[in-house]
Design an enzyme around this catalytic site. Structure first.
Site, PDB file in Angstrom:
ATOM      1  N   ASP A  53       0.264  -1.279   0.118  1.00  0.00           N
ATOM      2  CA  ASP A  53      -0.086  -0.272   0.313  1.00  0.00           C
ATOM      3  C   ASP A  53       1.082   1.518  -0.220  1.00  0.00           C
ATOM      4  O   ASP A  53       1.461   1.354   1.085  1.00  0.00           O
ATOM      5  CB  ASP A  53      -1.261   0.133   1.591  1.00  0.00           C
ATOM      6  CG  ASP A  53      -2.186   0.925   1.642  1.00  0.00           C
ATOM      7  OD1 ASP A  53      -1.759   2.409   0.676  1.00  0.00           O
ATOM      8  OD2 ASP A  53      -2.454   1.371   1.623  1.00  0.00           O
ATOM      9  N   VAL A  58       6.745   2.584   4.790  1.00  0.00           N
ATOM     10  CA  VAL A  58       7.627   2.095   3.985  1.00  0.00           C
ATOM     11  C   VAL A  58       7.281   1.567   3.092  1.00  0.00           C
ATOM     12  O   VAL A  58       8.313   1.718   2.080  1.00  0.00           O
ATOM     13  CB  VAL A  58       7.769   0.031   5.018  1.00  0.00           C
ATOM     14  CG1 VAL A  58       8.533  -0.585   4.134  1.00  0.00           C
ATOM     15  CG2 VAL A  58       7.981   0.425   6.355  1.00  0.00           C
ATOM     16  N   CYS A  59       5.978   1.592   2.450  1.00  0.00           N
ATOM     17  CA  CYS A  59       6.187   1.458   0.485  1.00  0.00           C
ATOM     18  C   CYS A  59       6.921   2.849   0.292  1.00  0.00           C
ATOM     19  O   CYS A  59       6.681   2.462  -0.922  1.00  0.00           O
ATOM     20  CB  CYS A  59       4.543   1.023   1.108  1.00  0.00           C
ATOM     21  SG  CYS A  59       3.627  -0.723   1.482  1.00  0.00           S
ATOM     22  N   SER A  60       6.514   4.130   0.766  1.00  0.00           N
ATOM     23  CA  SER A  60       5.719   5.095   0.547  1.00  0.00           C
ATOM     24  C   SER A  60       7.878   5.166   0.333  1.00  0.00           C
ATOM     25  O   SER A  60       8.576   5.590  -0.683  1.00  0.00           O
ATOM     26  CB  SER A  60       5.521   6.006   1.396  1.00  0.00           C
ATOM     27  OG  SER A  60       6.606   7.219   0.810  1.00  0.00           O
ATOM     28  N   THR A  63       9.156   2.805  -2.772  1.00  0.00           N
ATOM     29  CA  THR A  63       9.005   3.497  -3.515  1.00  0.00           C
ATOM     30  C   THR A  63       9.672   4.856  -3.867  1.00  0.00           C
ATOM     31  O   THR A  63      10.662   4.679  -5.256  1.00  0.00           O
ATOM     32  CB  THR A  63       7.196   4.118  -3.870  1.00  0.00           C
ATOM     33  OG1 THR A  63       6.936   2.178  -3.779  1.00  0.00           O
ATOM     34  CG2 THR A  63       7.197   4.068  -5.614  1.00  0.00           C
TER      35      THR A  63
END
Length: 163
Positions: A53, A58-60, A63
């Site tokens: 998500d 962490v995903c941000s 990416t």
């Protein structure tokens, strides 16, 4: 496959491909709403970062880190695949200034299910893949604790050695 989120066990719908395997067929959606298949994405060696998500820290971070590396690797495709909707992805990219890396939606879960990465919670398990132009898995990192970041240096070093 068993992973954890804050030490609580979670299970994917299957076993992901291993190094040397061919990537299974799948369909994801591009920002313009068009569908893209495995064949559409693998015109050259490709790094695929899978994040559950984009709207989580962490995903941000993950990416944005790979987005910052794209220009250093001519001849390599960079994609992030998340289960976010196209609108979520567009809003996130605009807010975070991500323009170099193509963000693909797996809102339908086709990619996650075909890859053995889909979790019952409705997201795909965090992982990093480097795939040859003919679809062979050259590198795989499965992140077994969802709150952990991938090993960026290992993936980027592997890409550097492909040149």
């Amino acid at each position: 496959m068993k992973i954890t989120r804050l030490n609580e066990p979670l299970y994917t719908n299957g076993e992901p491909p291993k190094v040397g395997d061919k990537l299974p067929d799948f369909t994801v959606v591009r920002a313009d709403g068009s569908k893209a298949t495995k064949a559409d994405l693998l015109s050259k060696p490709t790094l695929i970062s899978v994040v559950p998500d984009l709207n989580t820290s962490v995903c941000s971070i993950s990416t944005k880190r790979f987005n910052n590396e794209v220009d250093k690797f001519a001849g390599i495709n960079f994609y992030t695949i998340s289960t976010n909707t196209l609108d979520d992805q567009k809003n996130w990219c605009a807010a975070e200034g991500v323009k170099n890396m193509e963000i693909l939606s797996d809102e339908s879960h086709n990619f996650g299910e075909e890859m053995g990465l889909y979790l019952e919670s409705g997201v795909d398990s965090r992982s990093v893949w480097i795939i040859s132009a003919d679809g062979e898995v050259l590198y795989q990192e499965l992140v077994y604790e969802m709150t952990d970041e991938p090993d960026y240096d290992a993936a980027l070093t592997f890409l550097s050695n492909l040149k």
